[in-house]
Enzyme design. Structure first.
Site, PDB file in Angstrom:
ATOM      1  N   HIS A  14      -8.321 -11.176  11.855  1.00 42.45           N
ATOM      2  CA  HIS A  14      -7.122 -11.162  13.023  1.00 42.45           C
ATOM      3  C   HIS A  14      -6.021 -10.921  12.111  1.00 42.45           C
ATOM      4  O   HIS A  14      -5.286 -12.103  11.777  1.00 42.45           O
ATOM      5  CB  HIS A  14      -7.182 -12.620  13.531  1.00 42.45           C
ATOM      6  CG  HIS A  14      -5.903 -12.745  14.769  1.00 42.45           C
ATOM      7  ND1 HIS A  14      -6.188 -13.558  15.689  1.00 42.45           N
ATOM      8  CD2 HIS A  14      -4.965 -12.092  14.938  1.00 42.45           C
ATOM      9  CE1 HIS A  14      -5.068 -13.373  16.530  1.00 42.45           C
ATOM     10  NE2 HIS A  14      -4.465 -12.677  15.964  1.00 42.45           N
ATOM     11  N   HIS A  16      -2.578  -7.827  12.523  1.00 46.11           N
ATOM     12  CA  HIS A  16      -2.228  -6.798  12.985  1.00 46.11           C
ATOM     13  C   HIS A  16      -1.494  -5.974  11.943  1.00 46.11           C
ATOM     14  O   HIS A  16      -0.483  -6.502  11.277  1.00 46.11           O
ATOM     15  CB  HIS A  16      -0.781  -7.089  14.039  1.00 46.11           C
ATOM     16  CG  HIS A  16      -1.450  -7.926  15.048  1.00 46.11           C
ATOM     17  ND1 HIS A  16      -1.897  -7.350  16.397  1.00 46.11           N
ATOM     18  CD2 HIS A  16      -1.595  -9.368  15.089  1.00 46.11           C
ATOM     19  CE1 HIS A  16      -2.391  -8.552  17.064  1.00 46.11           C
ATOM     20  NE2 HIS A  16      -2.357  -9.650  16.350  1.00 46.11           N
ATOM     21  N   HIS A 194      -6.817 -11.393  22.467  1.00 46.65           N
ATOM     22  CA  HIS A 194      -6.227 -12.656  22.345  1.00 46.65           C
ATOM     23  C   HIS A 194      -6.359 -13.392  23.582  1.00 46.65           C
ATOM     24  O   HIS A 194      -5.986 -12.833  24.691  1.00 46.65           O
ATOM     25  CB  HIS A 194      -4.602 -12.059  22.207  1.00 46.65           C
ATOM     26  CG  HIS A 194      -4.315 -11.645  20.785  1.00 46.65           C
ATOM     27  ND1 HIS A 194      -5.148 -10.683  20.083  1.00 46.65           N
ATOM     28  CD2 HIS A 194      -3.548 -12.064  19.815  1.00 46.65           C
ATOM     29  CE1 HIS A 194      -4.438 -10.388  19.074  1.00 46.65           C
ATOM     30  NE2 HIS A 194      -3.562 -11.216  18.644  1.00 46.65           N
ATOM     31  N   GLU A 197      -3.758 -18.493  23.127  1.00 44.31           N
ATOM     32  CA  GLU A 197      -2.592 -18.866  22.126  1.00 44.31           C
ATOM     33  C   GLU A 197      -1.385 -19.314  22.969  1.00 44.31           C
ATOM     34  O   GLU A 197      -1.104 -20.608  22.472  1.00 44.31           O
ATOM     35  CB  GLU A 197      -2.061 -17.378  21.480  1.00 44.31           C
ATOM     36  CG  GLU A 197      -1.112 -17.400  20.565  1.00 44.31           C
ATOM     37  CD  GLU A 197      -0.474 -16.056  20.212  1.00 44.31           C
ATOM     38  OE1 GLU A 197      -0.580 -14.983  20.671  1.00 44.31           O
ATOM     39  OE2 GLU A 197       0.225 -16.126  18.900  1.00 44.31           O
ATOM     40  N   ASP A 275      -2.589 -13.092  11.066  1.00 43.78           N
ATOM     41  CA  ASP A 275      -1.872 -12.518  12.325  1.00 43.78           C
ATOM     42  C   ASP A 275      -0.965 -11.711  11.767  1.00 43.78           C
ATOM     43  O   ASP A 275      -1.287 -10.308  12.050  1.00 43.78           O
ATOM     44  CB  ASP A 275      -1.455 -13.873  12.984  1.00 43.78           C
ATOM     45  CG  ASP A 275      -1.369 -13.167  14.479  1.00 43.78           C
ATOM     46  OD1 ASP A 275      -1.683 -12.514  15.067  1.00 43.78           O
ATOM     47  OD2 ASP A 275      -0.830 -14.220  15.299  1.00 43.78           O
ATOM     48  N   ASP A 276       0.102 -12.125  11.188  1.00 39.18           N
ATOM     49  CA  ASP A 276       1.040 -10.925  11.065  1.00 39.18           C
ATOM     50  C   ASP A 276       1.786 -11.532   9.818  1.00 39.18           C
ATOM     51  O   ASP A 276       3.005 -12.113   9.864  1.00 39.18           O
ATOM     52  CB  ASP A 276       2.497 -11.123  12.185  1.00 39.18           C
ATOM     53  CG  ASP A 276       1.689 -10.392  13.502  1.00 39.18           C
ATOM     54  OD1 ASP A 276       1.503  -9.391  13.659  1.00 39.18           O
ATOM     55  OD2 ASP A 276       1.484 -11.285  14.476  1.00 39.18           O
TER      56      ASP A 276
HETATM   57  N1  HPA Z   1      -0.114 -12.516  19.924  1.00 37.11           N
HETATM   58  C1  HPA Z   1      -0.093 -11.545  20.722  1.00 37.11           C
HETATM   59  N2  HPA Z   1       0.245 -10.273  20.377  1.00 37.11           N
HETATM   60  C2  HPA Z   1       0.527  -9.903  18.921  1.00 37.11           C
HETATM   61  C3  HPA Z   1       0.584 -10.999  17.999  1.00 37.11           C
HETATM   62  C4  HPA Z   1       0.278 -12.476  18.482  1.00 37.11           C
HETATM   63  O1  HPA Z   1       0.235 -13.387  17.653  1.00 37.11           O
HETATM   64  N3  HPA Z   1       0.815 -10.428  16.943  1.00 37.11           N
HETATM   65  C5  HPA Z   1       0.952  -9.130  16.995  1.00 37.11           C
HETATM   66  N4  HPA Z   1       0.922  -8.878  18.402  1.00 37.11           N
HETATM   67 ZN    ZN Z   2      -2.635 -11.698  16.797  1.00 36.25          ZN
END
Ligand code: HPA
Ligand code: ZN
Length: 318
Positions: A14, A16, A194, A197, A275-276
């Site tokens: 996971h 991006h 996703h 969250e 994630d990022d």
């Molecule tokens: N959630 C949803 N979309 C996203 C995320 C995330 O954490 N990071 C990049 N796009």
């Molecule tokens: Zn994500």
């Protein structure tokens, strides 16, 4: 312990790629491509990395992605991510990219793919990191746009291992994308999404039932629905959890209150992911270290989390 956690072989499921754009690279690409930025310098940009929720982060993330224009830009981004993560024990990765973020501003899909694929190939050869790319749809846009994106990507079918669903969650339930995920499956592309969250447990049910996903990305709000938890345990559905992301996006503002270890002990198939990483202050190994420091994660637990990540991969390893 820190060195041991960093060296532990792990997969990242996971991440991006657009979220791996570090401020230094963002500024240098802006200069290279003559893109005007609203921040005076790197420090000012870093100071903006405080988010009250997912949408506040996404606004910044989409703005940052504007500097990505050429195949070389996408190569540099992907390569920097691979090098940094390989140095933290990552041996396999299944990154997302968001084609619509680029095609909407006139960057053609083959340009994006050329750069990403070249870096992934170099990652295999020079870093020993195996990988598979996931084409992710933006859920704040209509399903018809996702379908167009999929159709435009099918000539490059071999570049992908799966499709995903990301962006703003609340108000954009998975069931809206049932047809495009079915179309992808008909082409042999499994789905991940996703869910849970910021969105409610019902979105996780929908991702399973309407989209027939093979993994749930995040999924932490499953904890609010015991019947769902039991189901996820029974089917051993992988949940790609992102602790530092959840903290920075105020899902769990204090890492000490993050449920990942309770989820692991409950029998859920959880893994640790970044994630990022450029926006949330840590790569995959940094997330493991944070769990040790704030939650007292043991070596045994870390080993199981890493094993879960390797076992939940969709692409072949090695
Ligand atoms: N959630 C949803 N979309 C996203 C995320 C995330 O954490 N990071 C990049 N796009
Ligand atoms: Zn994500």
């Amino acid at each position: 312990m820190r060195d041991w956690l960093i060296a532990l072989p792990k997969a990242e499921l996971h991440i991006h790629l657009e979220g791996a754009l570090e401020p230094e690279l963002l500024f240098s690409l802006a200069q290279r491509n003559r893109v005007a930025l609203p921040w005076a310098d790197i420090d000012a940009l870093r100071a903006a990395y405080q988010y009250r929720d997912l949408q506040a982060f996404l606004d910044l993330y989409y703005q940052g992605a504007q500097v990505l224009q050429t195949a070389q830009d996408f190569y540099d981004l992907t390569w920097a991510y691979l090098k940094q993560s390989a140095a933290q024990g990552m041996v396999h990765t299944e990154p997302f990219f968001d084609p619509q973020t680029h095609t909407e501003r006139g960057i053609a899909l083959p340009v994006v793919l050329e750069g990403i694929q070249a870096a992934l190939a170099d990652g295999r050869r020079e870093l020993g990191v195996s990988s598979g790319l996931i084409l992710s749809f933006l859920r704040h846009l209509p399903e018809a746009a996702a379908m167009q994106t999929l159709e435009a990507a099918l000539p490059y079918r071999d570049a992908f291992i799966a499709v995903g669903l990301d962006s703003s969650e609340a108000g954009f339930p998975p069931r809206l994308f049932e047809r495009v995920f079915a179309r992808a499956r008909a082409e042999g592309l499994p789905g991940v999404a996703h869910a849970g969250e910021e969105g409610p447990p019902e979105y996780i049910w929908e991702a399973l039932e309407c989209l027939q996903v093979r993994r749930i990305d995040h999924g932490v709000r499953a904890c609010e629905d015991e019947r769902l938890v039991q189901h996820l345990v029974d089917i051993q559905m992988p949940l790609t959890v992102c602790p530092l992301s959840n903290q920075r996006l105020q899902v769990f503002p204090r890492l000490a209150e993050h449920p990942i270890l309770k989820m692991l002990e409950r029998g859920l198939n959880v893994s640790v992911n970044s994630d990022d990483p450029a926006y949330f202050g840590g790569y995959v190994g940094d997330n493991f270290v944070a769990l040790h420091e704030h939650l007292g994660m043991t070596r045994g637990q870390a080993g199981r989390l890493a094993e879960n990540s390797l076992a939940a991969a969709l692409a072949p390893r090695g």
